[in-house]
Every structure is written in structure tokens, then in C-alpha cells.
Design a protein around this motif. Structure first.
Motif, PDB file in Angstrom:
ATOM      1  N   UNK A  43       0.926  -1.102  -0.008  1.00  0.00           N
ATOM      2  CA  UNK A  43       0.001   0.083   0.022  1.00  0.00           C
ATOM      3  C   UNK A  43       0.808   1.129  -0.092  1.00  0.00           C
ATOM      4  N   UNK A  44       1.736   1.199   0.780  1.00  0.00           N
ATOM      5  CA  UNK A  44       2.786   2.485   0.806  1.00  0.00           C
ATOM      6  C   UNK A  44       4.421   2.118   0.783  1.00  0.00           C
ATOM      7  N   UNK A  45       4.894   1.778  -0.198  1.00  0.00           N
ATOM      8  CA  UNK A  45       6.115   1.251  -0.061  1.00  0.00           C
ATOM      9  C   UNK A  45       7.168   1.965   0.373  1.00  0.00           C
ATOM     10  N   UNK A  46       7.064   3.176   0.902  1.00  0.00           N
ATOM     11  CA  UNK A  46       8.139   3.938   1.528  1.00  0.00           C
ATOM     12  C   UNK A  46       7.917   3.985   2.759  1.00  0.00           C
ATOM     13  N   UNK A  47       6.900   3.474   3.500  1.00  0.00           N
ATOM     14  CA  UNK A  47       6.421   3.558   5.002  1.00  0.00           C
ATOM     15  C   UNK A  47       7.445   2.628   5.783  1.00  0.00           C
ATOM     16  N   UNK A  48       7.821   1.814   5.475  1.00  0.00           N
ATOM     17  CA  UNK A  48       8.556   1.022   6.477  1.00  0.00           C
ATOM     18  C   UNK A  48      10.066   1.390   5.894  1.00  0.00           C
ATOM     19  N   UNK A  63       6.699   4.853   9.096  1.00  0.00           N
ATOM     20  CA  UNK A  63       6.279   6.105   9.183  1.00  0.00           C
ATOM     21  C   UNK A  63       5.074   6.127   8.108  1.00  0.00           C
ATOM     22  N   UNK A  64       3.902   6.038   8.799  1.00  0.00           N
ATOM     23  CA  UNK A  64       2.777   5.722   8.099  1.00  0.00           C
ATOM     24  C   UNK A  64       1.915   7.308   7.821  1.00  0.00           C
ATOM     25  N   UNK A  65       1.347   7.485   6.697  1.00  0.00           N
ATOM     26  CA  UNK A  65       0.494   8.784   6.407  1.00  0.00           C
ATOM     27  C   UNK A  65      -0.749   8.356   5.799  1.00  0.00           C
ATOM     28  N   UNK A  66      -1.662   8.825   6.355  1.00  0.00           N
ATOM     29  CA  UNK A  66      -3.159   8.472   5.780  1.00  0.00           C
ATOM     30  C   UNK A  66      -3.583   9.528   4.907  1.00  0.00           C
ATOM     31  N   UNK A  67      -2.807  10.744   4.795  1.00  0.00           N
ATOM     32  CA  UNK A  67      -3.294  11.765   3.878  1.00  0.00           C
ATOM     33  C   UNK A  67      -3.622  12.803   4.878  1.00  0.00           C
ATOM     34  N   UNK A  68      -3.769  12.576   6.095  1.00  0.00           N
ATOM     35  CA  UNK A  68      -4.172  13.559   7.047  1.00  0.00           C
ATOM     36  C   UNK A  68      -3.429  13.737   8.180  1.00  0.00           C
ATOM     37  N   UNK A  70       0.058  11.808  10.569  1.00  0.00           N
ATOM     38  CA  UNK A  70       1.226  10.945  10.414  1.00  0.00           C
ATOM     39  C   UNK A  70       1.320  10.092  11.552  1.00  0.00           C
ATOM     40  N   UNK A  71       1.648   8.932  11.316  1.00  0.00           N
ATOM     41  CA  UNK A  71       1.594   8.002  12.419  1.00  0.00           C
ATOM     42  C   UNK A  71       3.088   7.072  12.462  1.00  0.00           C
ATOM     43  N   UNK A  72       3.671   6.944  13.898  1.00  0.00           N
ATOM     44  CA  UNK A  72       4.810   6.259  13.779  1.00  0.00           C
ATOM     45  C   UNK A  72       4.834   5.081  14.534  1.00  0.00           C
ATOM     46  N   UNK A  97      10.187  12.587   5.404  1.00  0.00           N
ATOM     47  CA  UNK A  97       9.084  12.071   4.784  1.00  0.00           C
ATOM     48  C   UNK A  97       7.598  12.691   4.793  1.00  0.00           C
ATOM     49  N   UNK A  98       7.415  12.768   6.179  1.00  0.00           N
ATOM     50  CA  UNK A  98       6.128  13.454   6.432  1.00  0.00           C
ATOM     51  C   UNK A  98       6.067  14.918   6.062  1.00  0.00           C
ATOM     52  N   UNK A  99       6.980  15.543   6.138  1.00  0.00           N
ATOM     53  CA  UNK A  99       6.934  16.892   5.458  1.00  0.00           C
ATOM     54  C   UNK A  99       6.860  16.990   4.118  1.00  0.00           C
ATOM     55  N   UNK A 100       7.553  16.005   3.443  1.00  0.00           N
ATOM     56  CA  UNK A 100       7.394  15.970   1.939  1.00  0.00           C
ATOM     57  C   UNK A 100       6.128  15.712   1.439  1.00  0.00           C
ATOM     58  N   UNK A 101       5.191  15.056   2.331  1.00  0.00           N
ATOM     59  CA  UNK A 101       3.999  14.577   1.924  1.00  0.00           C
ATOM     60  C   UNK A 101       2.982  15.387   2.489  1.00  0.00           C
TER      61      UNK A 101
END
Length: 141
Positions: A43-48, A63-68, A70-72, A97-101
Motif C-alpha cells: 500500500x505504501x512502499x516507503x512507509x517501512x 512512518x505511515x501517512x493517511x493523507x491527514x 502522520x503515524x509512527x 518523509x512526512x514533511x514532503x507529503x
């Protein structure tokens, strides 16, 4: 720290990550299985994110981001590699990563009984929000 490499996990890394968490991570989760992290990486290749030193896995963070928000999750450093800046480097990569998203706020899952983990998160500038209590329910899968 010159030999520290941080990269996104690939499907080929997943068995090593699961074995690593048994050594380096405090506690287990219902989603700590091959199919759980396969879904994450699909689902999110860059999260792990993985930290490698000398070609060996030294640390992880999800580093998961759901579009709203950021979750670690699963910030873990091998016991033999702790206190060498690996956790800080992983958090810096996750926050970048979060800032870039477009993320504006990150939260971290930390076990109540994990005193070392809580100290680590506090040192990184994270802290509990007194007005919130996280309620969780395992979902059938």
C-alpha cells in the motif's frame, strides 16, 4: 554514522524485519506477521524505513501517512546498536518523509510499560497529550 544507510524496505526484507522485531522491539502486535507487513509495503512502499549498518539491519520505523495525519510505529533499534544515533536518524528520515507529503503533525504509538521507549520519544520532542486517550479495537482480518 557514515556507514549508516536508511532506506525503504522491499518485499525481500520482510522476513528479516519480522525476525528483527522479535529481538529489538518491545512487545508484539496483532499485525506483526508476514501478511500484515506485506500489505503495508504494497500500500505504501516507503512507509517501512530500515537502518542498516555494515549491511546488517540495525533499526526500523514505520512512518505511515493517511493523507491527514502522520503515524509512527515500530521504532526499534537492535540492542547491540543502541545509543549510537540510529533511532534519531530513523526519526529524522520519517519526519522528512512526512514533511514532503504535507504532514503537519505526527503521533507515536508507545507501550505504557516501555519506559525506555518513552524516554526515547520524549528526547525526540514527542510527548503524551493529556486530553486524549487512545482507544483501540483489534479488527478481524
Amino acid at each position: 554514522m557514515n556507514d549508516l544507510r536508511i532506506r525503504s524496505a522491499s518485499p525481500d526484507d520482510l522476513d528479516a524485519v519480522l525476525a528483527f522485531w522479535k529481538t529489538a522491539a518491545e512487545g508484539t502486535s496483532i499485525s506483526d506477521d508476514r501478511s500484515g507487513i506485506e500489505r503495508l509495503v504494497a500500500r505504501d512502499p516507503d512507509a517501512l524505513l530500515l537502518a542498516e549498518r555494515g549491511g546488517e539491519l540495525a533499526g526500523t520505523v514505520i512512518a505511515g501517512f493517511d493523507g491527514w495525519r502522520c503515524h509512527l510505529y515500530r521504532l526499534a533499534v537492535h540492542p547491540d546498536q543502541r545509543r549510537r544515533g540510529i533511532g534519531s536518524a530513523l526519526l529524522a528520515a520519517a519526519e522528512e518523509r512526512f514533511v514532503s507529503l504535507g504532514g503537519r503533525r505526527a503521533d507515536a504509538m508507545v507501550l505504557d510499560r516501555n519506559d525506555q521507549g518513552q524516554r526515547t520519544w520524549r528526547a525526540a520532542g514527542y510527548g503524551p497529550e493529556e486530553q486524549w486517550t487512545r482507544w483501540v479495537k483489534p479488527l478481524a482480518g
